[in-house]
Motif scaffolding. Structure first.
Motif, short mmCIF file in Angstrom:
data_model
loop_
_atom_site.label_atom_id
_atom_site.label_comp_id
_atom_site.label_asym_id
_atom_site.label_seq_id
_atom_site.Cartn_x
_atom_site.Cartn_y
_atom_site.Cartn_z
N SER A 109 -49.34 -8.31 -20.05
CA SER A 109 -47.98 -8.46 -19.53
C SER A 109 -47.92 -9.20 -18.22
N GLY A 110 -49.08 -9.57 -17.67
CA GLY A 110 -49.10 -10.23 -16.37
C GLY A 110 -49.18 -9.28 -15.20
N GLN A 111 -49.37 -7.99 -15.46
CA GLN A 111 -49.47 -7.01 -14.38
C GLN A 111 -50.89 -6.98 -13.83
N ILE A 112 -51.02 -6.94 -12.50
CA ILE A 112 -52.30 -6.85 -11.82
C ILE A 112 -52.38 -5.50 -11.10
N ARG A 113 -53.45 -4.77 -11.35
CA ARG A 113 -53.64 -3.49 -10.66
C ARG A 113 -55.04 -3.40 -10.07
N ALA A 114 -55.19 -2.54 -9.08
CA ALA A 114 -56.47 -2.35 -8.41
C ALA A 114 -56.62 -0.89 -8.04
N VAL A 115 -57.86 -0.41 -8.10
CA VAL A 115 -58.17 0.97 -7.70
C VAL A 115 -59.43 0.95 -6.85
N GLU A 116 -59.54 1.95 -5.98
CA GLU A 116 -60.72 2.07 -5.13
C GLU A 116 -61.72 2.99 -5.80
N ILE A 117 -62.94 2.52 -6.04
CA ILE A 117 -63.93 3.31 -6.76
C ILE A 117 -64.23 4.61 -6.03
N ALA A 118 -64.30 4.55 -4.71
CA ALA A 118 -64.67 5.73 -3.92
C ALA A 118 -63.60 6.81 -3.92
N GLN A 119 -62.41 6.51 -4.44
CA GLN A 119 -61.31 7.48 -4.49
C GLN A 119 -60.91 7.69 -5.95
N PRO A 120 -61.70 8.42 -6.73
CA PRO A 120 -61.46 8.52 -8.18
C PRO A 120 -60.16 9.21 -8.55
N ASP A 121 -59.57 9.97 -7.64
CA ASP A 121 -58.32 10.67 -7.94
C ASP A 121 -57.08 9.89 -7.48
N ALA A 122 -57.28 8.76 -6.82
CA ALA A 122 -56.15 7.99 -6.28
C ALA A 122 -55.48 7.19 -7.39
N ASP A 123 -54.17 7.02 -7.26
CA ASP A 123 -53.42 6.22 -8.22
C ASP A 123 -53.72 4.73 -8.03
N PRO A 124 -53.56 3.95 -9.09
CA PRO A 124 -53.79 2.51 -8.94
C PRO A 124 -52.71 1.86 -8.09
N VAL A 125 -53.07 0.78 -7.44
CA VAL A 125 -52.14 -0.04 -6.68
C VAL A 125 -51.70 -1.19 -7.56
N THR A 126 -50.39 -1.40 -7.67
CA THR A 126 -49.87 -2.56 -8.39
C THR A 126 -49.77 -3.72 -7.41
N VAL A 127 -50.48 -4.81 -7.72
CA VAL A 127 -50.53 -5.98 -6.85
C VAL A 127 -49.37 -6.90 -7.22
N ASP A 128 -48.52 -7.17 -6.25
CA ASP A 128 -47.32 -7.98 -6.51
C ASP A 128 -47.71 -9.42 -6.84
N ALA A 129 -47.28 -9.89 -8.00
CA ALA A 129 -47.50 -11.29 -8.42
C ALA A 129 -46.39 -11.64 -9.40
N ASP A 130 -45.16 -11.77 -8.88
CA ASP A 130 -44.00 -12.00 -9.74
C ASP A 130 -44.15 -13.27 -10.58
N TRP A 131 -44.89 -14.23 -10.08
CA TRP A 131 -45.05 -15.50 -10.79
C TRP A 131 -45.82 -15.33 -12.10
N LEU A 132 -46.43 -14.14 -12.31
CA LEU A 132 -47.16 -13.88 -13.55
C LEU A 132 -46.32 -13.18 -14.60
N ASP A 133 -45.09 -12.82 -14.28
CA ASP A 133 -44.26 -12.07 -15.22
C ASP A 133 -44.16 -12.78 -16.56
N GLY A 134 -44.44 -12.05 -17.63
CA GLY A 134 -44.31 -12.59 -18.97
C GLY A 134 -45.47 -13.45 -19.41
N ARG A 135 -46.51 -13.57 -18.60
CA ARG A 135 -47.66 -14.39 -18.94
C ARG A 135 -48.88 -13.49 -19.15
N THR A 136 -49.80 -13.95 -19.96
CA THR A 136 -50.98 -13.15 -20.29
C THR A 136 -52.15 -13.55 -19.39
N VAL A 137 -52.68 -12.58 -18.67
CA VAL A 137 -53.86 -12.81 -17.85
C VAL A 137 -55.08 -12.52 -18.71
N THR A 138 -55.92 -13.53 -18.94
CA THR A 138 -57.12 -13.35 -19.76
C THR A 138 -58.38 -13.19 -18.92
#
Length: 578
Positions: free
Chosen positions: A411-440
């Protein structure tokens, strides 16, 4: 002087308003002229070495002749854009004397394919020129590749001077056929500072290959990084720093750079060294520069103790071993041999794993499970995999230098998580220019400042580089509007890309048909690597072009000269740290 010598030496130290057309953020590689020369060893990626005096186009450029029609004058002027000698002296002959003294050829370059279309304008003394635009280059050397079908048009006005037609009004800039680009222009890397203050980041720019390029490079450096790197890198130069004088002269191998730097302090040795590092790394790559004299505040800048190290372009190397999968078992692969990863080799058994990744210390890991729909993280300290987020067709994880794992999805969504914090929620990285495009594919550079992406859009794909914006703690926040490295025909089927240094990466089509991976530099130049008859199932890249691997027909192979040598018949889905 060889590339090796230049690198060793470096380590030691308005758009014209009358142009109209589609200026798009996505682009098209300039086919037929974007290939890296293949002379020399197969792994050696050499920049073009032609100089202005060697360019054959110079001798074919002719000035105006008596009796030329309006169209002939315009066509002659366009052709003369290839004649850079004497500050485009031949092109200026097609202009009226007043315009010849004010016209700025370096303000803008339109790289076009095919033939220019010339039509009579609305007025008798007006001509309209239209071209199929492949790329736009601004006065600071930033190249914008254009989508297929993009066009540019300009209106040219003419008048008679002593009974001969001459151009009296034309936008600043030149038009260059795509087939001539590598003869006339050359990419150069400017260098800016990564947030860690210890690393420099290359920013590719394209300038005419002629005397005076040292001045263009310094002016572009002072103007700051390209938009796609804004807030991802910094510069030691204040925004209002400027050249003293009109140029950067180079004599007997020495470039003399005299700057007016507001609030300059000779006592601020740390900043002085950063400015000097940015400047010398940028200029010492030129063939005719062996040394840089840097003056500010009325004299040579103070660089402090001579035994203090300067910033350099030394690569940030990753460990020589890869992580991979032998069945469901995690293994290290190196030198044609594999061994189980201590403490976590069985962590993914039974979870349908793929695409393992690791940090540089090889003690924190991530992988995809459940048919690439789930990202998990684990470590030698916490060997039980933790589910971090799910998505459709997640990209292979990328572990950055701050311990964040990145992945994109369909869907074009980019997320990131910190390995050292296994219980933390993922961070959604803002990249509106990717909306509707497939990141391979998504891989973070080894300096942590840039994301290398392959993005599918319909039947084609694009290879993009985007600056990474982070907060003060290093948490990823957003990706800038990208720089287009390759697009359209050149990258039509690309599916994966992996960094092999700060300035190079390897990309490939993921297919079961015959295919050739490509070796790119960040300017967009590339060369095809040897074909793989069995297609490409995956790629990985380590420290430079001597460590490029592919999986083909279920076998792991390494690039060796003009062939791919077998490394393993059972280990697949390999990745170097990062």
């Amino acid at each position: 002087m060889s590339t090796e010598d230049r690198n060793r030496r470096a380590r030691s130290v308005s758009t014209a308003t009358r142009w109209s057309g589609a200026v798009l953020t996505m682009g098209l590689v300039i086919s037929g002229c974007a290939t890296i020369p293949t002379s020399g060893p197969v792994h050696q990626v050499e920049p073009p070495v032609a100089t202005a005096t060697e360019t054959t186009a110079e001798s074919t450029v002719a000035g105006p002749e008596d009796g030329m029609s309006q169209e002939e004058i315009v066509r002659g002027f366009l052709a003369a854009g290839a004649g850079q000698e004497n500050d485009y002296g031949v092109a200026r002959q097609f202009l009226t004397p007043d315009l010849a003294s004010t016209w700025r050829p370096d303000a803008r370059t339109v790289v076009f394919s095919g033939a220019a279309g010339i039509q009579q304008g609305l007025e008798d003394d007006q001509v309209r020129v239209s071209v199929d635009a492949r790329a736009l280059i601004g006065d600071t050397g930033i190249m914008q590749r254009q989508e297929a079908g993009s066009s540019e048009a300009m209106d040219v006005e003419l008048t008679q001077v002593d009974g001969q037609w001459r151009i009296s009004d034309v936008p600043d800039g030149v038009l260059i056929p795509a087939s001539n680009l590598n003869e006339l222009y050359r990419p150069h890397n400017l260098y800016f500072l990564a947030p860690d203050g210890e690393t420099v980041v290359p920013d590719p720019r394209w300038f005419p290959d002629r005397p005076g390029v040292s001045t263009s490079l310094v002016r572009a450096l002072l103007a700051g990084p390209a938009p796609y790197l804004e807030s991802a890198v910094t510069s030691a130069y204040p925004a209002d720093a400027e050249l003293e004088g009109a140029s950067v002269p180079v004599q007997d191998g020495t470039a003399t750079v005299s700057l007016n730097v507001p609030n300059y302090s000779a006592l601020d040795v740390a900043t002085n060294r950063e400015m000097y590092s940015q400047l010398t790394l940028t200029l010492l790559a030129l063939d005719n520069v062996d040394r840089v004299d840097f003056l500010a505040g009325g004299g040579q800048i103070d660089l402090g103790s001579s035994n203090q190290e300067m910033l350099s372009t030394d690569p940030q190397e990753v460990p020589g071993r890869q992580i991979g999968l032998d069945g469901d078992q995690l293994v290290f692969q190196q030198g044609g041999q594999s061994s189980p990863v201590p403490e976590v080799s069985q962590a993914l058994v039974g979870s349908d794993p793929s695409d393992p990744a690791m940090n540089r210390d090889t003690n924190e890991f991530a992988a995809l499970t459940q048919n690439q729909s789930e990202l998990v993280t684990f470590s030698t300290f916490q060997p039980e995999p933790a589910e971090r987020f799910t998505g459709t067709r997640l990209t292979a994880p990328s572990v950055d230098t701050d311990g964040w794992v990145w992945s994109g999805d369909q869907s074009g969504q980019i997320r990131a998580v910190e390995i050292a914090q296994p219980d933390a929620d993922p961070v959604t990285v803002d990249a509106d220019w990717l909306d509707g495009r497939t990141v391979t594919s998504l891989k973070i550079s080894r300096d942590g400042t840039r994301a290398l992406l392959v993005v599918a859009d319909g039947d084609s794909s694009q290879i993009l580089i985007s600056g990474v914006r982070r907060d003060s703690d290093g948490t990823p926040e957003s990706l800038n509007e990208p720089y287009v490295v390759d697009s359209g025909q050149g990258a039509a089927m690309m599916g994966d890309a992996r960094w092999i240094s700060e300035s190079q990466f390897v990309a490939a089509t993921i297919t079961d048909r015959s295919a050739a991976p490509r070796l790119y530099d960040v300017s967009g130049r590339y060369r095809d690597l040897p074909f793989l008859e069995g297609g490409v199932e995956g790629i990985s890249g380590g420290n430079g072009d001597s460590e490029i691997f592919v999986v083909t027909d279920g076998q792991l192979r390494m690039l060796t000269g003009e062939s791919w040598s077998l490394q393993s018949e059972s280990v697949e889905s390999t990745a170097f740290a990062g």
